[in-house]
Design an enzyme around this catalytic site. Structure first.
Site, PDB file in Angstrom:
ATOM      1  N   TYR A 252      -1.538  -0.504  11.083  1.00 34.72           N
ATOM      2  CA  TYR A 252      -1.786  -1.082   9.758  1.00 34.72           C
ATOM      3  C   TYR A 252      -0.630  -0.796   8.805  1.00 34.72           C
ATOM      4  CZ  TYR A 252      -3.340  -1.076   4.918  1.00 34.72           C
ATOM      5  OH  TYR A 252      -3.406  -1.249   3.556  1.00 34.72           O
TER       6      TYR A 252
ATOM      7  N   THR B 262       0.843  -1.195   0.000  1.00 36.00           N
ATOM      8  CA  THR B 262       0.000   0.000   0.000  1.00 36.00           C
ATOM      9  C   THR B 262       0.878   1.244   0.000  1.00 36.00           C
ATOM     10  OG1 THR B 262      -1.567   1.296   1.324  1.00 36.00           O
ATOM     11  CG2 THR B 262      -0.127  -0.184   2.524  1.00 36.00           C
ATOM     12  N   ASP B 263       0.382   2.308  -0.607  1.00 34.98           N
ATOM     13  CA  ASP B 263       1.130   3.562  -0.593  1.00 34.98           C
ATOM     14  C   ASP B 263       1.116   4.226   0.783  1.00 34.98           C
ATOM     15  OD1 ASP B 263      -1.523   4.383  -0.539  1.00 34.98           O
ATOM     16  OD2 ASP B 263      -1.290   5.923  -2.073  1.00 34.98           O
ATOM     17  N   GLU B 264       0.303   3.713   1.711  1.00 33.58           N
ATOM     18  CA  GLU B 264       0.262   4.294   3.053  1.00 33.58           C
ATOM     19  C   GLU B 264       1.571   4.110   3.808  1.00 33.58           C
ATOM     20  OE1 GLU B 264      -3.110   4.114   5.551  1.00 33.58           O
ATOM     21  OE2 GLU B 264      -4.505   3.698   3.913  1.00 33.58           O
TER      22      GLU B 264
ATOM     23  N   LYS C 256       2.306  -3.342   7.221  1.00 35.18           N
ATOM     24  CA  LYS C 256       2.453  -3.506   5.769  1.00 35.18           C
ATOM     25  C   LYS C 256       3.876  -3.165   5.330  1.00 35.18           C
ATOM     26  CE  LYS C 256      -0.222  -4.377   3.010  1.00 35.18           C
ATOM     27  NZ  LYS C 256      -0.521  -5.690   2.384  1.00 35.18           N
TER      28      LYS C 256
END
Length: 276
Positions: free
Chosen positions: A151, A125-127, A155
């Site tokens: 989260y 994810t880009d988060e 990741k």
């Protein structure tokens, strides 16, 4: 693609289920196995739809109801695409344990079974890059990681563990990171489904803060096409960031308040429904 064994973890989820659809189109005489713990975000309708979809054609579909930290047959597949993850930020704030178990321990369990002739795609994810400054440049693959939640931290850990298997054990590993997805079958607590559902019911639509947070959106089927291209042509050991191919005129970057206004306009609903 023909006569391959493909493992798709989290294949009953939003993005994973669309990837199964794509595999069914692109593959011939393939065996596709979904491993999924069938948690609260999985719809029975999605499950039944995928089973019906693969009843015709040359591909075979099997669903194994198991968490990825328990699955022990990774070495039987040509390709492994790991969509499985605990992914709701608010849930990670309340209880981080399932995120560690799935996103870190589960990914390590899958990787630890890999052989050299298998390709493993870690769906990230880009988060993991953290929040960008207003009008800042998009994140690039080599940018420092700056996760801010359990989260996104788990990741980021999964991505780094996966890449360590490339560097240390010479396994065929690729990491992908994508911006925000939207499309059919998305979990109803996500932003766009919430706005649509509340607008259709003429209910107030809550918008966080002033609604000025900017996001970039990609249609889920476009995302899956990019994953499939990386599966076939990607270079081992690389990270691939995915963003929409749309121009700015098509609103690939838009702040939350303008997105809500756009949806209300399409649905012919008043902006008075917005609650800041």
């Amino acid at each position: 693609m023909k006569d391959k064994k493909i493992l798709v973890t989290g294949g009953l989820g939003f993005i994973g289920s669309h990837f199964i659809e794509l595999l069914n189109e692109k593959c011939q005489d393939c065996t596709i196995v979904i491993v999924d713990n069938r948690n609260y975000s999985v719809s029975q309708n999605t499950e039944e739809y995928l089973l019906d979809l693969l009843k015709t054609g040359s591909n075979k579909l099997e669903i194994v109801y198991k968490s990825i930290h328990e699955y022990k047959h990774v070495d039987e597949f040509n390709y492994i695409i790991n969509f499985a993850a605990e992914s709701h930020v608010d849930n990670s704030i309340d209880n981080g344990d399932p995120f560690i178990e799935s996103n870190v321990v589960g990914v390590y369990n899958l990787l630890n079974q890999l052989k050299k002739d298998q390709r493993f795609i870690q769906i990230g994810t880009d988060e993991v890059y953290g929040s960008l400054p207003l009008n800042g440049s998009p994140s690039e693959e080599g940018d420092p990681l700056d996760p801010s939640s359990i989260y996104s931290s788990t990741k980021a850990a999964a991505d780094l563990i996966a890449l360590s298997f490339y560097h240390t054990y010479k396994r065929d590993i690729i990491v992908t990171r994508c911006t925000n997805n939207f499309g059919p079958r998305q979990y109803p607590e996500k932003l766009i489904p919430v706005v649509v559902k509340k607008a259709l019911a003429n209910e107030k639509i809550p918008v966080y803060g002033t609604g000025e947070n900017i996001r970039q959106w990609i249609y889920v089927k476009d995302h899956c096409e990019k994953i499939f291209n990386v599966l076939k042509y990607g270079k081992s050991g690389k990270i691939y960031n995915f963003a929409p191919s749309y121009s700015k005129d098509d609103h690939d970057e838009i702040n939350n308040i303008n997105l809500v206004q756009e949806i209300l306009h399409i649905l012919k609903k008043p902006e008075s429904l917005i609650s800041l």
